[in-house]
Design an enzyme around this catalytic site. Structure first.
Site, PDB file in Angstrom:
ATOM      1  N   GLY A  99       0.800  -1.225   0.000  1.00  0.00           N
ATOM      2  CA  GLY A  99       0.000   0.000   0.000  1.00  0.00           C
ATOM      3  C   GLY A  99       0.829   1.270   0.000  1.00  0.00           C
ATOM      4  CG  LEU A 100       4.839   1.537   0.772  1.00  0.00           C
ATOM      5  CD1 LEU A 100       6.334   1.232   0.712  1.00  0.00           C
ATOM      6  CD2 LEU A 100       4.567   2.520   1.909  1.00  0.00           C
ATOM      7  N   GLY A 101       1.639   2.805  -2.739  1.00  0.00           N
ATOM      8  CA  GLY A 101       1.222   3.660  -3.861  1.00  0.00           C
ATOM      9  C   GLY A 101       1.928   3.388  -5.167  1.00  0.00           C
ATOM     10  CB  SER A 102       3.003   0.298  -6.928  1.00  0.00           C
ATOM     11  OG  SER A 102       1.800  -0.422  -6.923  1.00  0.00           O
ATOM     12  CB  SER A 103      -1.540   2.563  -9.120  1.00  0.00           C
ATOM     13  OG  SER A 103      -1.804   1.280  -8.682  1.00  0.00           O
ATOM     14  CG  ASP A 146      -2.412   8.325  -4.511  1.00  0.00           C
ATOM     15  OD1 ASP A 146      -2.911   9.385  -4.932  1.00  0.00           O
ATOM     16  OD2 ASP A 146      -2.972   7.222  -4.667  1.00  0.00           O
TER      17      ASP A 146
END
Ligand code: PMV
Length: 314
Positions: A99-103, A146
């Protein structure tokens, strides 16, 4: 097939964008209130090159990221009237599961890489706006916090759609991050809050407003590095998120155990239901807090924060 014109100095370019952690204000930010987000030193890398093929090519470890990369390419080409095909290859310092925001990092890095590849000068603001449009098209919801972190890096005070993007502090925040072991379903929790909002509008408005007061106080405290106060505000924020119905027993346990072990404060980070929690700790207490989180079954993720925004890689 389109001739490959020399458009810039690059035939191939590699850029990276950081992941993020929400410090305070999740959910409330979807309703127009502010939040505070920090960029982490785990990065997502995008390599872009022009290819002599009919179709664009995406090489990425997960389907979700490839949708964001494809949509970003389409939007870039449409905006800047580009006809050539490109190959995008991604890899990352972190798993998309935590959930670190890859997208959002893939989206931002793709726009930056394409702008360099085709010699188009685009500002960070434009990268943010284009990436946010892609995010809304694919997910239909989201504040864009994000994307701001991936674009600008640092620790930011942020209002939905980039109405405010204000760097707060250029120093490392003393955080400990614990992964709950469960991948959070962000859209599910955003919808869940929206449904409760419809059913209990005044109660929900009261909670969201209370969260926004904590964010404002934390903004002031972060500027003077009063981490003790920021920690207390984070714990209060966690309790309000519990009232919103987005926490879990596991996250609650990780948070209480961290504060019992001496953290200045702790909370879940993100939509809830899983992903990570963060604690703010003094150096003297760091190991104790990490141990306490591990004892509840949490996994310590070694991340630093206040990282640089999207950048060219050698
Ligand atoms: O689950 P995450 O880490 O992507 O965070 C979601 C944060 C929300 O405020 C719930 C949604 C948003 O887009 O701001």
């Amino acid at each position: 097939m389109w001739p490959i014109t020399t458009i810039s100095n690059y035939m191939k370019i590699k850029v990276s964008a950081p992941g993020k952690l929400m410090l305070l204000g999740e959910h409330a930010v979807v309703y127009g209130y502010p939040c505070i987000v920090t960029a982490v030193d785990k990065r997502l890398y995008v390599q872009a090159e022009i290819i002599n093929e009919e179709e664009d090519e995406i090489i990425t470890p997960q389907v979700k990221e490839s949708r964001f990369a494809l949509e970003s390419i389409a939007k870039f080409k449409e905006n800047y009237k580009i006809k050539n095909s490109v190959r995008i290859t991604t890899n990352g310092d972190f798993s998309h599961n935590v959930g670190l925001g890859s997208s959002s990092a893939v989206t931002v890095a793709t726009f930056k890489a394409l702008s360099l590849l085709f010699g188009v000068s685009i500002s960070d603001r434009k990268i943010f706006d284009l990436s946010y449009a892609v995010n809304l098209k694919i997910q239909g919801l989201g504040s864009g916090f994000d994307i701001a972190a991936a674009t600008y890096g640092q620790t930011l005070y942020f209002i939905r759609a980039g109405k405010a993007i204000e760097p707060l502090n250029n120093e490392l925040l003393p955080i400990v991050v614990g992964y709950s072991g469960i991948k959070a379903d962000t859209p599910y929790y955003v919808r869940k809050v929206a449904e409760t909002f419809k059913a209990k509008k005044s109660e929900m408005e009261r909670i969201l407003k209370a969260i926004s007061y904590l964010v404002e106080q934390a903004k002031t405290s972060l500027k003077v590095k009063d981490f003790k106060t920021v920690g207390r505000l984070m714990t209060e924020n966690h309790n309000l998120l519990k009232n919103l119905g987005v926490s879990t027993d596991k996250l609650d346990k990780m948070v209480t155990t961290a504060t019992s072990a001496g953290a200045w404060g702790a909370k879940l980070s993100g939509a809830g239901g899983g992903d990570c929690m963060i604690a703010l700790v003094s150096e003297g207490r760091r190991r104790l807090v990490e141990k306490a989180i591990e004892n509840t079954g949490g996994e310590i993720i070694n991340v630093s924060n206040n990282a640089e925004g999207v950048r060219i890689e050698k």
